[in-house]
Write a protein that holds these residues in place. Structure first.
Motif, PDB file in Angstrom:
ATOM      1  N   GLU A  68      -1.133  11.190   1.542  1.00 23.89           N
ATOM      2  CA  GLU A  68      -3.081  10.403   1.992  1.00 23.89           C
ATOM      3  C   GLU A  68      -2.167   8.885   2.353  1.00 23.89           C
ATOM      4  N   ARG A  69      -1.555   8.427   1.951  1.00 26.60           N
ATOM      5  CA  ARG A  69      -0.670   6.796   2.136  1.00 26.60           C
ATOM      6  C   ARG A  69      -0.301   7.318   3.546  1.00 26.60           C
ATOM      7  N   THR A  70       1.018   8.145   3.395  1.00 26.43           N
ATOM      8  CA  THR A  70       1.732   8.680   4.295  1.00 26.43           C
ATOM      9  C   THR A  70       0.682   8.905   5.988  1.00 26.43           C
ATOM     10  N   GLN A  71      -0.208   9.690   5.768  1.00 24.44           N
ATOM     11  CA  GLN A  71      -1.249   9.606   6.996  1.00 24.44           C
ATOM     12  C   GLN A  71      -2.088   8.320   7.182  1.00 24.44           C
ATOM     13  N   PHE A  95       0.791  -0.974   0.330  1.00 25.65           N
ATOM     14  CA  PHE A  95       0.130   0.195  -0.401  1.00 25.65           C
ATOM     15  C   PHE A  95       0.585   1.143  -0.314  1.00 25.65           C
ATOM     16  N   ALA A  96       2.351   1.225   0.661  1.00 23.79           N
ATOM     17  CA  ALA A  96       2.868   2.160   0.368  1.00 23.79           C
ATOM     18  C   ALA A  96       3.777   2.884  -1.002  1.00 23.79           C
ATOM     19  N   ASN A  97       3.450   1.875  -1.635  1.00 26.76           N
ATOM     20  CA  ASN A  97       3.699   2.453  -2.866  1.00 26.76           C
ATOM     21  C   ASN A  97       2.224   2.653  -4.634  1.00 26.76           C
ATOM     22  N   TYR A  98       0.764   2.452  -3.363  1.00 33.48           N
ATOM     23  CA  TYR A  98      -0.371   1.569  -4.452  1.00 33.48           C
ATOM     24  C   TYR A  98      -0.400   3.580  -4.583  1.00 33.48           C
ATOM     25  N   ALA A  99      -0.549   3.823  -6.055  1.00 33.71           N
ATOM     26  CA  ALA A  99       0.390   4.456  -7.402  1.00 33.71           C
ATOM     27  C   ALA A  99      -2.415   5.320  -7.363  1.00 33.71           C
TER      28      ALA A  99
END
Length: 259
Positions: free
Chosen positions: A81-84, A71-75
């Motif tokens: 938003e991914r980080t948060q 998910f950390a690289n989910y385009a």
């Protein structure tokens, strides 16, 4: 990072008693329901990032994407938003917390309801990615499917006597004519609306800001037990969750009355 045991045997063992047995007959459906329960513990109500991820990958696939780091690289989700989202979810990735919530639910005879179940209030679909992942209900769970039409009556805790009087008259008239009343079981307007609906033998639904196994506010314990006995008490958050200011703001009584 913890990896949840998402197997059919585990799903049936943990969820038995929280849903009718036949809901667990299908292996994939049972595992997906368990994954939804996990996500419900990871997120706060209205988490649109989780909602979109689950809509695209399913609850199981979405959970695995978080666990394996993909998910950390989910385009499909912007990097910030991914980080948060990971900052919110990662501290809750503990299977013991999910097990505790489900044990509390089972002990309190609480039902888990998810989209697609006959009891699910379909009007919640209006919330799209921000809709609840599931609901936890105590009482007449089937009442959730009978909220067409219904009316949300909510208001100030420190209400005037006139305000409470008007809320009670409105709730009594509506409930007496067969329109269910949805409110939040708080002091003031909410409590007045619930009491009036009960007094005329109508259906009333209480949306709590914490887990449904514990009455909140404590001063409304008797009222909430009456609602559970004659209607249904519901929450978006799992059992064991503490009521917080944020959760009070995120409750969904008005949305349950749409449609």
């Amino acid at each position: 990072m913890n990896h949840f045991d998402l197997t059919p045997a585990t799903a049936r063992r943990i969820l038995r008693g929280l849903v009718p047995d036949h809901y667990l007959d299908d292996d994939d459906a049972a595992v997906e329901r368990l994954a939804i329960a996990v996500w419900n513990r990871l997120t706060e109500p209205g988490d649109g990032t989780a909602g979109r991820l689950i809509a695209e990958k399913g609850a199981v696939g979405a959970l695995r994407a978080v666990e394996d780091g993909s998910f950390a690289n989910y385009a499909h989700v912007p990097k910030q938003e991914r980080t948060q989202a990971l900052r919110r979810w990662t501290p809750r990735l503990e299977s013991s917390a999910v097990d505790t919530a489900l044990r509390l639910a089972s002990a309190a005879r609480v039902r888990m309801v998810i989209p697609g179940d006959p009891e699910w209030p379909i009007q919640l679909g209006d919330l799209d990615a921000h809709a609840p992942l599931c609901l936890w209900a105590r009482g007449d769970v089937g009442a959730l499917a009978r909220l067409h039409p219904s009316m949300a009556i909510v208001g100030a805790r420190a209400a005037t006597s006139y305000g409470e009087h008007v809320a009670m008259e409105l709730a009594a008239d509506l409930a007496g004519s067969g329109v269910p009343i949805v409110s939040g079981a708080a002091y003031g307007i909410d409590g007045a609306a619930h009491r009036a609906a009960l007094a005329v033998g109508g259906l009333t639904v209480a949306l709590l800001a914490g887990g449904v196994e514990r009455a909140y506010p404590a001063g409304h314990t008797h009222l909430i037990e009456r609602i559970a006995a004659q209607g249904v008490v519901v929450s978006e958050v799992p059992c064991g969750s503490e009521p917080t200011k944020w959760r009070f703001l995120q409750r969904i009584p008005q949305h349950m009355c749409r449609g």
